[in-house]
Design an enzyme around this catalytic site. Structure first.
Site, mmCIF file in Angstrom:
data_model
loop_
_atom_site.group_PDB
_atom_site.id
_atom_site.type_symbol
_atom_site.label_atom_id
_atom_site.label_comp_id
_atom_site.label_asym_id
_atom_site.label_seq_id
_atom_site.Cartn_x
_atom_site.Cartn_y
_atom_site.Cartn_z
ATOM 1 N N HIS A 280 0.817 -1.208 0.000
ATOM 2 C CA HIS A 280 0.000 0.000 0.000
ATOM 3 C C HIS A 280 0.853 1.261 0.000
ATOM 4 O O HIS A 280 0.828 2.029 -0.947
ATOM 5 C CB HIS A 280 -0.947 -0.003 1.201
ATOM 6 C CG HIS A 280 -1.787 1.216 1.296
ATOM 7 N ND1 HIS A 280 -1.825 1.983 2.437
ATOM 8 C CD2 HIS A 280 -2.611 1.815 0.411
ATOM 9 C CE1 HIS A 280 -2.651 3.002 2.234
ATOM 10 N NE2 HIS A 280 -3.139 2.918 1.016
ATOM 11 N N HIS B 85 -1.340 1.297 7.864
ATOM 12 C CA HIS B 85 -2.781 1.259 7.629
ATOM 13 C C HIS B 85 -3.389 -0.123 7.838
ATOM 14 O O HIS B 85 -4.454 -0.424 7.312
ATOM 15 C CB HIS B 85 -3.104 1.773 6.220
ATOM 16 C CG HIS B 85 -2.675 3.184 6.008
ATOM 17 N ND1 HIS B 85 -1.516 3.507 5.355
ATOM 18 C CD2 HIS B 85 -3.241 4.354 6.395
ATOM 19 C CE1 HIS B 85 -1.382 4.829 5.344
ATOM 20 N NE2 HIS B 85 -2.409 5.354 5.970
#
Length: 189
Positions: free
Chosen positions: A116, A138
């Protein structure tokens, strides 16, 4: 799309052969070496030309031994080079895993950088669930028994899997399936 028969590509006007990057060039341009097979390419002329095909090559690197692996105890290594985001882990999951090698097909390896935003997932292997993560940025978590498939979090790509071979008791890394975060090519020049 234009149907004007008088329209000419800017490259035709300047006499250049190629004005765009072909799919082959796009897929294999970075870090690739010439391969001995010749491929016929249509260059828009009446006569086809022979050009060498390009193949991306990875080093074969010994990263461990089957006899020394303990179930659910990851072994860290760097692959395919020692550049940014090369940290990887080798683990014997104890259950058959996608891309696994060894007698139980349970030995797998993955890059440890979240796809990500490049979070370092060092020491985040969870043996009870056979996952890597959550990423500290995250919370992306990846299933190591299913080719590094995303389980939860913000990422949208699977974790790059290091391809393995067994030669006797030795384990070798021989390639990477997927693109390592932060790179346009898995091999740093």
């Amino acid at each position: 799309m234009t149907t004007d028969k008088t329209h000419k590509c800017a490259c035709e006007a300047t006499g250049k052969k190629n004005c765009t990057v072909s799919r082959r060039e796009f897929l294999f341009a970075s870090g690739a070496t010439a391969f001995t097979v010749m491929v016929t390419v249509n260059t828009g002329k009446a006569k086809a030309e022979q050009v060498p095909a390009l193949v991306s090559t990875y080093p074969r690197k010994k990263i461990g031994q089957v006899s020394k692996l303990q179930q659910d105890v990851p072994v860290e290594f760097e692959y395919p080079d020692t550049g940014d985001y090369a940290a990887s882990l080798l683990v014997k999951t104890g259950v058959e895993s996608g891309g696994g090698i060894g007698k139980g097909k349970d030995i797998v390896a993955f890059n440890m950088t979240c796809t990500h935003q490049g979070g370092d997932m060092y020491e985040s292997y969870k043996p009870e669930h056979k996952v890597l993560g959550p990423c500290p940025l995250h919370l992306s978590t990846y299933d190591l028994t299913r080719h590094g498939l995303l389980v939860s979090g913000q990422a949208y790509q699977s974790l790059p899997q290091v391809l393995l071979e067994v030669d006797g008791d030795d384990i070798y890394a021989v390639g990477v399936f997927g693109l390592i975060y932060g790179r346009c090519d898995n091999l740093v020049a």
